[in-house]
Design an enzyme around this catalytic site. Structure first.
Site, PDB file in Angstrom:
ATOM      1  CG  HIS A  51      -6.028   5.835   7.098  1.00 23.98           C
ATOM      2  ND1 HIS A  51      -6.567   5.581   8.337  1.00 23.98           N
ATOM      3  CD2 HIS A  51      -5.875   4.643   6.484  1.00 23.98           C
ATOM      4  CE1 HIS A  51      -6.751   4.268   8.450  1.00 23.98           C
ATOM      5  NE2 HIS A  51      -6.342   3.685   7.352  1.00 23.98           N
ATOM      6  CE  LYS A  75       1.344   2.763   7.019  1.00 29.12           C
ATOM      7  NZ  LYS A  75       0.316   3.679   7.460  1.00 29.12           N
ATOM      8  CB  CYS A 129     -10.398   8.624  10.114  1.00 33.32           C
ATOM      9  SG  CYS A 129      -9.471   7.857   8.764  1.00 33.32           S
ATOM     10  CB  CYS A 187      -9.886   4.741  11.135  1.00 30.78           C
ATOM     11  SG  CYS A 187      -8.192   5.272  11.161  1.00 30.78           S
ATOM     12  CG  HIS A 217      -4.588  -8.462   4.745  1.00 33.64           C
ATOM     13  ND1 HIS A 217      -4.541  -7.740   3.583  1.00 33.64           N
ATOM     14  CD2 HIS A 217      -5.335  -7.740   5.599  1.00 33.64           C
ATOM     15  CE1 HIS A 217      -5.248  -6.630   3.727  1.00 33.64           C
ATOM     16  NE2 HIS A 217      -5.723  -6.604   4.952  1.00 33.64           N
ATOM     17  CE  LYS A 224      -0.872  -1.441  -4.614  1.00 29.73           C
ATOM     18  NZ  LYS A 224      -2.326  -1.440  -4.562  1.00 29.73           N
ATOM     19  CG  HIS A 267      -1.739  -5.549   2.513  1.00 30.37           C
ATOM     20  ND1 HIS A 267      -1.191  -5.882   3.735  1.00 30.37           N
ATOM     21  CD2 HIS A 267      -2.737  -4.673   2.778  1.00 30.37           C
ATOM     22  CE1 HIS A 267      -1.816  -5.217   4.690  1.00 30.37           C
ATOM     23  NE2 HIS A 267      -2.775  -4.479   4.145  1.00 30.37           N
ATOM     24  CB  CYS A 322      -6.563   9.916   9.846  1.00 30.48           C
ATOM     25  SG  CYS A 322      -6.122   8.272  10.428  1.00 30.48           S
TER      26      CYS A 322
END
Ligand SMILES: [Zn+2]
Length: 501
Positions: free
Chosen positions: A165, A315, A145, A148, A40, A318, A37, A162
């Site tokens: 997440h 953040k 998690c 993670c 990266h 999607k 994404h 978490c």
């Protein structure tokens, strides 16, 4: 002649010629649980810019990236997809490679943690740690998690979930091997961070890590899992596989061809820059250096953490519908447009906020109306020049005393400091926008009719400035840089950066 060669200064000159300064830069290796994404791309483009820049300074550069492919998370995802984990990892790893090609990323090696050589080296290093007593058998109990692939402190959890997440963590208690994290090794780590021998930047993160390390005795960390089959088997206990982080960190050495022997390090080591996102700062600033210290291997010189990309104050996700994909950006802005927008999005090291609307606006203002328009105007007017002035900007830049040399240094300082947005702003404020204003002011097309010497003077300045911009842009927008130079050499252009809606 022989006497001459033996003179001291010549010896130095020769040594200097053959001993290029080395520059080793890494990105994190990306976890193959999901497709690449924009985050990266952000890290990897920044690393590419630095690698290209240091290459242009005649340094011996090694740029390493790759994929992290073991662990419970991948094992589960592969099971869900009814695929063999290796095939699952192969497919996603390939996608990373494809995107890096699309974004004109020129790495020197793409390491995969499922490479046989990597696995063998990890086993050798772990055996050394075990023989030294840095790794011992014990038991670990904690909240885990899966996303993670990390144990979480109870106090960091939000309603048993978490915080990164938002999934329920599992309480895990199992036999495992642990890495010694406290005592002398912790004390030495603090000293190395304080003295910047192991530099953490931006400085707020150095402070954050120091206060974390000084505030508590570190808990030994588990470096193995007993019921995870998708991993590197521990050489001293076949019932265990290596915890994915311990496996992944060693890529920074195995990616250089290291075979696991702490006494035989690759010449590029230590890393000059480990580029990471802030979410993986703590493990990189604690577990990784402590592993190296137990192995008596020098620490990386700089650990630089950048911020996250947010969109509209939130953040990117999607579910929220505010995620921007690499494909969307490439389609709209092209390769160099995408590289430009990401590198100018804000201070590298802080969170940046991007929305499609603002990117379209910025693209049109800076690239279509800014640089693209400047190029086509200057090209058109240069047709009226009898002779093009000397255009080899790179040659001019090595002549000290030339005014361009100083300008170049200003830009270089920003890039060396990883302040890409400042470097770009410097170019746009002082050259792109100023040149467009200078054209309005001087009206060269009118000068061409009445005052040829003045017209040539004005054009010379415009040409120098635009070619200087092209020269500086090389690491950030390699194709654009080349196209601008070629446009003048061949007196043609396909036009840069068409406007987008
Ligand atoms: Zn998590």
């Amino acid at each position: 002649m022989i006497q001459h060669l033996n003179s001291k200064s010549n010896q130095y000159a020769l040594t200097f010629m053959f001993m290029k300064k080395k520059f080793f830069i890494t990105t994190p290796i990306y976890y193959v649980n999901a497709k690449p994404h924009i985050g990266h791309a952000y890290t990897t483009i920044a690393a590419d810019v630095l690698a290209r820049f240091h290459k242009s300074q005649s340094e011996d550069v090694f740029f390493l990236t790759g994929t992290d492919e073991h662990g419970l998370n991948i094992q589960k995802k592969a099971e869900d997809a009814k695929k063999d984990p290796q095939i699952f990892a192969d497919e996603i790893s390939e996608e990373f490679k494809n995107y890096w090609e699309k974004l004109n990323i020129k790495y020197d090696n793409f390491i995969r943690t499922t490479d046989e050589k990597h696995k063998a080296a990890v086993q050798k290093a772990l055996q050394t740690l075990f023989d030294k007593g840095a790794i011992y058998k014990g038991e670990y109990e904690g909240y885990y998690c899966v996303a993670c692939e990390q144990f979480k402190n109870e106090k960091d959890l939000v309603d048993g979930r978490c915080p990164d997440h938002d999934i329920v963590v599992e309480k895990v208690k199992e036999e495992c091997y642990l890495l010694k994290m406290s005592g002398d090794v912790q004390k030495r780590l603090i000293e190395k961070i304080e003295s910047d021998e192991f530099k953490i930047a931006p400085v707020k993160y150095k402070k954050e890590i120091l206060s974390f390390l000084e505030g508590q005795e570190l808990r030994d960390v588990s470096i193995s899992r007993k019921n995870v089959s998708w991993g590197i088997t521990l050489p001293f206990d076949k019932e265990h596989t290596t915890y994915v982080w311990a496996d992944a960190f060693l890529n920074y050495l195995t990616g250089l061809g290291w075979e696991g022997n702490a006494e035989k390090l690759p010449p590029q080591w230590p890393a000059d820059v480990h580029l990471i996102g802030k979410d993986i700062l703590r493990v990189h600033a604690t577990i990784w250096p402590i592993m190296l210290m137990h192995l008596d291997i020098p620490l990386p010189k700089l650990l630089f953490a950048h911020g996250h990309i947010r969109s509209g104050g939130r953040k990117m996700s999607k579910t929220l519908g505010n995620a921007i994909s690499i494909d969307e950006m490439l389609e709209k802005f092209g390769i160099d447009g995408t590289r430009y927008l990401l590198m100018s999005a804000g201070t590298f090291g802080e969170d940046v906020d991007m929305t499609m609307e603002r990117m379209v606006e910025k693209y049109n203002a800076d690239l279509a109306n800014g640089l693209g328009n400047l190029l086509s105007r200057v090209l058109k007017m240069s047709e009226k020049l009898a002779v093009l002035p000397e255009l080899d900007i790179e040659k001019k830049l090595v002549n000290t005393g030339n005014h361009l040399y100083k300008k170049d240094e200003n830009f270089n300082e920003w890039v060396v400091d990883l302040k890409f947005d400042m470097g770009l702003r410097y170019l746009w404020d002082n050259f792109v926008r100023k040149s467009n204003l200078y054209i309005e002011e001087k009206k060269p097309w009118e000068l061409a009719k009445v005052n040829q010497p003045e017209f040539e003077k004005v054009m010379r300045r415009l040409l120098e400035d635009i070619l200087f911009v092209a020269y500086c842009l090389k690491p950030i927008m390699p194709d654009t840089s080349k196209k601008i130079k070629e446009a003048f050499e061949m007196k043609k252009t396909d036009g840069l950066f068409p406007r987008v809606k």
